[in-house]
Design a protein around this motif. Sequence first.
Motif, short mmCIF file in Angstrom:
data_model
loop_
_atom_site.label_atom_id
_atom_site.label_comp_id
_atom_site.label_asym_id
_atom_site.label_seq_id
_atom_site.Cartn_x
_atom_site.Cartn_y
_atom_site.Cartn_z
N GLN A 73 1.17 -1.42 0.42
CA GLN A 73 -0.15 0.18 -0.05
C GLN A 73 0.71 0.98 -0.31
O GLN A 73 0.28 2.41 -0.76
CB GLN A 73 -1.10 -0.03 1.03
N ASP A 74 2.38 1.30 0.67
CA ASP A 74 3.30 2.48 0.69
C ASP A 74 3.58 2.32 -1.10
O ASP A 74 3.89 3.64 -1.04
CB ASP A 74 3.90 1.91 1.53
N TRP B 78 -0.86 5.89 -4.64
CA TRP B 78 -2.29 6.74 -4.20
C TRP B 78 -3.18 5.84 -3.99
O TRP B 78 -3.93 4.92 -4.19
CB TRP B 78 -2.21 7.33 -4.49
N ASP C 208 -6.03 9.37 -0.08
CA ASP C 208 -4.98 10.33 -0.70
C ASP C 208 -5.12 11.04 -2.10
O ASP C 208 -5.01 12.17 -2.36
CB ASP C 208 -3.43 9.22 -1.63
N PRO D 78 4.09 9.12 -2.77
CA PRO D 78 3.49 7.99 -1.90
C PRO D 78 5.15 7.23 -0.90
O PRO D 78 5.85 7.71 -2.13
CB PRO D 78 2.70 6.54 -2.59
N PRO D 79 5.15 7.34 0.51
CA PRO D 79 3.46 6.60 0.73
C PRO D 79 3.25 8.29 1.39
O PRO D 79 4.19 9.11 2.15
CB PRO D 79 4.50 6.22 2.01
#
Length: 344
Positions: free
Chosen positions: A212-213, A216, A220, A283-284
């Motif tokens: 997930q890091d 977006w 986000d 990101p993150p």
Amino acid sequence: MSAENCDGTLSVPLRNVLNSIQCIKDRVRDGESNETDGAFNLSNFWDTLNQAVKAVSQEATKLSLAFSRPPLPSLQDGEKLSESILKSVLTLSTVYYWLPKSQGVTLRRQVRDATVEVLEGVAQLLEVILSSPAQSLTQEQLTSTGGVWSACDHFAQLPKENKGALLVVLSSQTGVVKDAIEEIEQALSEDQDPFNDVLDDDLDDDNPRGNQDMYWSEKDRQVISACQGLMKAAAACLRKLTPAVRANGDSAVPQNVAQLDDLADISREISPSVDDLALCLYPPMDYSGVENNVSKLAALLKKFLELIRSSHVCGESELTWVQFLEGAVDHNLQKAKGLIELDS
């Protein structure tokens, strides 16, 4: 063709001149203007400055030609060339000092930078002449001579009063902010995963593309949308101010000159603030960092708009867009903060 390769003494006057020009350059970069109580004739200043710049260009050309082919100049001729180039540089720096701050700090800064660029060009040309192989005209010497010409030619494009100097600042800042906005838009449009050009083989086996890091989330993207609104408000401030300055800007009254300087100073702060916000959107995403930079940019834009509102460049027609942009700044600030705090 190196002056070091002659009978040994021709390089001495050239080195002395080089050292003198380096000192003059440092003084121009850091020195203050010669303020006078008498009336200052801006038109006469520009006429004299342009003549001084032309003289530097001519003397640099003569110097370069003298060391472009054998035989090398005699020691006496070398001393005359050195004296002439130094005299032209001293004249240029002296005329620059005539320009008082009362004509505008923004204008004076741009004239200073152009003057320093000429002095750096002449210093580089001297260094090349002193170090180039004997009996040859090197590409480096040709390039250095062209560099002096280019720096001198730049004076023709300089603004002639503080209003024009502010317009130069606004144009530069508008371009930088526009680039930052376009970079974010490009990243958003390419793919859900902003790192999609990274090969899967380059990723750690324990952290596949599903990490997930590395891209977006929907939240986000909503936060980015609000931040984009604020960045576009920054661009609009700069863009709208430009025609207002062009139409209403005044460089004749000291108070108005000072207002133009204030607008230039705060304008230069906008692109770094936009860049700071744009960088923390990748990101993150660190929401606290985003909120901090959103708040900083919004505060800066509010201050900017207040300066515009209270300045002589803001008439009734300008007041309409100033008020609209004040609302846009508040709206996007609250929107971004609300999204950041959601589910936090």
